[in-house]
Enzyme design. Structure first.
Site, PDB file in Angstrom:
ATOM      1  N   SER A  27       0.946  -1.425   0.377  1.00  0.00           N
ATOM      2  CA  SER A  27       0.338  -0.137   0.147  1.00  0.00           C
ATOM      3  C   SER A  27       1.078   1.285   0.499  1.00  0.00           C
ATOM      4  O   SER A  27       0.016   1.986   0.018  1.00  0.00           O
ATOM      5  CB  SER A  27      -0.802   0.332   1.050  1.00  0.00           C
ATOM      6  N   ASN A 137      -2.827  -2.620  12.447  1.00  0.00           N
ATOM      7  CA  ASN A 137      -4.141  -2.662  12.938  1.00  0.00           C
ATOM      8  C   ASN A 137      -4.390  -1.388  12.971  1.00  0.00           C
ATOM      9  O   ASN A 137      -5.741  -0.864  12.901  1.00  0.00           O
ATOM     10  CB  ASN A 137      -4.978  -3.749  13.298  1.00  0.00           C
ATOM     11  N   THR A 182     -39.848  25.437 -11.278  1.00  0.00           N
ATOM     12  CA  THR A 182     -40.357  24.253 -10.818  1.00  0.00           C
ATOM     13  C   THR A 182     -40.946  23.587 -12.512  1.00  0.00           C
ATOM     14  O   THR A 182     -41.142  23.781 -13.269  1.00  0.00           O
ATOM     15  CB  THR A 182     -42.272  23.584 -10.246  1.00  0.00           C
ATOM     16  N   HIS A 183     -40.413  21.988 -12.526  1.00  0.00           N
ATOM     17  CA  HIS A 183     -40.640  20.938 -13.426  1.00  0.00           C
ATOM     18  C   HIS A 183     -39.553  21.942 -14.638  1.00  0.00           C
ATOM     19  O   HIS A 183     -39.838  21.734 -15.989  1.00  0.00           O
ATOM     20  CB  HIS A 183     -42.120  20.839 -14.108  1.00  0.00           C
ATOM     21  N   SER A 304     -13.291  27.761 -27.628  1.00  0.00           N
ATOM     22  CA  SER A 304     -13.580  26.493 -28.056  1.00  0.00           C
ATOM     23  C   SER A 304     -12.118  25.940 -29.233  1.00  0.00           C
ATOM     24  O   SER A 304     -11.941  27.645 -29.796  1.00  0.00           O
ATOM     25  CB  SER A 304     -14.529  25.810 -28.968  1.00  0.00           C
ATOM     26  N   ASN A 312     -17.124  28.713 -23.024  1.00  0.00           N
ATOM     27  CA  ASN A 312     -17.198  27.400 -22.342  1.00  0.00           C
ATOM     28  C   ASN A 312     -17.327  27.332 -21.053  1.00  0.00           C
ATOM     29  O   ASN A 312     -16.605  27.455 -20.312  1.00  0.00           O
ATOM     30  CB  ASN A 312     -16.503  25.999 -23.017  1.00  0.00           C
ATOM     31  N   GLU A 317     -18.917  21.758 -15.215  1.00  0.00           N
ATOM     32  CA  GLU A 317     -19.283  20.480 -16.308  1.00  0.00           C
ATOM     33  C   GLU A 317     -17.825  19.923 -15.093  1.00  0.00           C
ATOM     34  O   GLU A 317     -18.534  18.785 -15.005  1.00  0.00           O
ATOM     35  CB  GLU A 317     -19.164  20.392 -17.060  1.00  0.00           C
ATOM     36  N   TYR A 344      -9.630  -6.938  12.236  1.00  0.00           N
ATOM     37  CA  TYR A 344      -9.524  -6.855  10.823  1.00  0.00           C
ATOM     38  C   TYR A 344      -9.089  -7.050   9.575  1.00  0.00           C
ATOM     39  O   TYR A 344      -8.939  -8.679  10.044  1.00  0.00           O
ATOM     40  CB  TYR A 344      -7.849  -5.535  11.320  1.00  0.00           C
ATOM     41  N   GLN A 349      -7.332  -2.266   2.965  1.00  0.00           N
ATOM     42  CA  GLN A 349      -6.020  -1.285   2.680  1.00  0.00           C
ATOM     43  C   GLN A 349      -6.791  -0.506   1.453  1.00  0.00           C
ATOM     44  O   GLN A 349      -6.895   0.859   1.210  1.00  0.00           O
ATOM     45  CB  GLN A 349      -5.185  -1.874   2.486  1.00  0.00           C
TER      46      GLN A 349
HETATM   47  N1  ARG Z   1      -1.431  -1.431   4.834  1.00  0.00           N
HETATM   48  C1  ARG Z   1      -2.145  -1.862   5.366  1.00  0.00           C
HETATM   49  C2  ARG Z   1      -3.744  -1.093   5.774  1.00  0.00           C
HETATM   50  O1  ARG Z   1      -3.456  -0.715   5.062  1.00  0.00           O
HETATM   51  C3  ARG Z   1      -2.164  -1.607   6.782  1.00  0.00           C
HETATM   52  C4  ARG Z   1      -2.709  -2.764   8.275  1.00  0.00           C
HETATM   53  C5  ARG Z   1      -1.895  -4.017   8.057  1.00  0.00           C
HETATM   54  N2  ARG Z   1      -2.224  -5.194   8.735  1.00  0.00           N
HETATM   55  C6  ARG Z   1      -2.610  -6.332   8.568  1.00  0.00           C
HETATM   56  N3  ARG Z   1      -2.077  -7.179   9.921  1.00  0.00           N
HETATM   57  N4  ARG Z   1      -1.874  -6.572   7.672  1.00  0.00           N
HETATM   58  O2  ARG Z   1      -4.576  -2.144   6.228  1.00  0.00           O
END
Ligand code: ARG
Length: 500
Positions: A27, A137, A182-183, A304, A312, A317, A344, A349
């Site tokens: 991550s 965790n 309205t509408h 454009s 525009n 938008e 957990y 993640q």
């Molecule tokens: N990168 C992990 C997450 O975002 C951190 C926690 C990892 N915990 C584990 N038990 N693998 O959730």
């Protein structure tokens, strides 16, 4: 496998990880954004385990200094990036910092691992004591709460800016009128200020939802351990206080697996997005030649490449489109969390990126919306003409008859016939003569024209929440007062501590 463990958990393993799986499950490529939060949370944990006797006062000091150095190095990168680019826009520089950080540590599995590795480089093996009595965790649960809390504060600030912009426009509009719809069919005339204050009302609800969410989420998971609570008798209030949380979370299983705060945050942003998107849509529509109610500010419009005449409304938008991402983030989070067994699970993640994306999206929107709003120039003459054609005073006309004792259903019928008569002659109601009107009922008197004038048509809505001039003036004054209170509350000494 080398003797130097490169993983935080390699002891139990004899086989190296599949390289593709290893990269795929990391991550760090996105959770590097949590560096400031991870440094703060690790420092709070260090204080907590020092109080429990795991670190001596000198070790604590060294650990805190090391953690600060890890954080400062990343700040230095961001500084270098922002000074080297002439107009640092927050998203580009954020991506650049991320790329630099991630490239600097290809072995870091996640932000927790990264800080541990960096801290070891900084202070040596003492760094290895920091993980005593904690789990990733609880760390990720804490980092995410800190991130969301910061983003709530930034969003509140941005909303205050937008609120001031809307109030400024409403003041400028004074007694100017426009059709309400309205509408999407012309309905009754309203003050332009009344229309703008409708968005103030929506926005104030979003503001209070964010304030509420902040109160609910402001509890500290540190000390919850992996699932069952820390394995040391820690004083959890030390960490909670250090991170400006109101108290420790009450249940370790919930704290390590709860993402309600992220779900709620994205849901509130999603609702806010619905409102901003309606505003964006109305302005897009009103800037067309068909409506002609406003001139788009050139500073916030684009041309454009093909059609030379175009101006525009890209800003409105894009806002409309980006609000879709906010709704998407809320949906993604809800689906990730749904059906997860306690506590957990790695699925969680996947909940990080939608939160980052929602936070960036709202920050981006609020970086342009207030300035765009302030620079809007309405064509009050066009709005006024539109409010005076299309029989927008028909309801006021029916009300006139009720004042003469005609039951409303009957009055509605009579005015319906009068409108049909006027339509056939292609005139508005105020062009009909007393003789014309008398054919439809003896109740039409010489005061009829006054009762259906634009001013009277506005002012007959003399109820709380109505568009009568005095009511709108009161509503505007109240909105101004509340806006001041918002800002004052966020800048009060108590809030400074909570926001620090
Ligand atoms: N990168 C992990 C997450 O975002 C951190 C926690 C990892 N915990 C584990 N038990 N693998 O959730």
């Amino acid at each position: 496998m080398s003797n130097e463990p490169t993983k935080m958990w390699s002891g139990r393993f004899r086989e190296p990880l599949d390289r593709t799986f290893e990269q795929w499950q990391r991550s760090f490529p996105f959770d590097w954004r949590l560096l400031p939060q991870e440094v703060a949370a690790s420092s709070a944990h260090a204080r907590m385990i020092a109080a429990a006797g795991v670190l001596t006062p000198t070790e604590l000091e060294t650990t805190l200094r090391g953690l600060a150095a890890v954080g400062t190095r990343a700040e230095a990168w961001s500084h270098r990036i922002s000074v080297s680019s002439p107009e640092p826009d927050y998203i580009t520089s954020t991506q650049q910092i991320g790329a630099a950080l991630v490239a600097s540590s290809p072995q870091a599995e996640d932000i927790h691992h990264f800080v541990e590795l960096e801290l070891t480089r900084e202070i040596g093996t003492l760094a290895l004591k920091l993980h005593t009595g904690r789990s990733r965790n609880e760390q990720i649960a804490t980092d995410m709460r800190l991130f969301v809390r910061d983003s709530i504060d930034a969003t509140l600030y941005g909303l205050e800016q937008w609120l001031s912009a809307l109030i400024f426009l409403a003041e400028e509009a004074g007694r100017a009128v426009m059709p309400s719809y309205t509408h999407l069919q012309r309905a009754e005339p309203v003050l332009v200020a009344h229309w703008l204050l409708a968005y103030v009302s929506m926005m104030e609800r979003d503001y209070s939802r964010l304030v509420d969410a902040r109160v609910r989420m402001n509890l500290c998971p540190l000390g919850s351990g992996a699932v069952a609570g820390a394995t040391l008798a820690l004083d959890r209030t030390i960490a909670a206080r250090a991170l400006n949380f109101d108290a420790p979370t009450p249940n370790s299983m919930d704290a390590t697996s709860d993402r309600d705060f992220a779900v709620e945050f994205t849901q509130v942003l999603s609702t806010l997005g619905l409102h901003i998107s309606r505003f964006a849509e109305e302005l897009t529509l009103y800037s067309t030649a068909e409506f002609g109610f406003l001139d788009l500010p050139e500073r916030f419009s684009t041309g454009s490449s093909a059609m030379p005449q175009k101006k525009n409304p890209d800003l409105t938008e894009l806002i409309r489109g980006k609000c879709g991402r906010l709704a998407g983030a809320a949906a993604t989070l809800g689906i990730i969390v749904k059906g997860l067994p306690l506590a957990y699970n790695k699925d969680l993640q996947e909940g990080q990126e939608p939160v980052f994306d929602a936070a960036d999206t709202i920050a981006g929107i609020l970086s342009v919306l207030p300035a765009f709003t302030v620079s809007l120039k309405f064509r009050f003459d066009v709005m006024d003409r539109a409010a005076q054609s299309g029989y927008l005073n028909a309801m006021a006309a029916a009300t006139y008859l009720t004042h003469k004792g005609v039951p409303f259903r009957k009055a509605h019928e009579i005015i319906g016939n009068v409108v049909r008569f006027a339509l056939e002659r292609r005139v508005e109601l105020d062009a009909l003569s007393p003789q014309d009107l008398q054919q439809f009922g003896s109740e039409f008197g010489p005061d009829f024209h006054e009762a259906i004038s634009l001013q009277a048509t506005i002012d007959c809505h003399d109820v709380v929440g109505g568009t009568a001039t005095t009511r709108v003036q009161q509503a505007l004054a109240t909105a101004q007062e509340r806006a001041k209170q918002h800002t004052a509350a966020r800048h009060s000494p108590a809030a400074e501590v909570a926001n620090a």
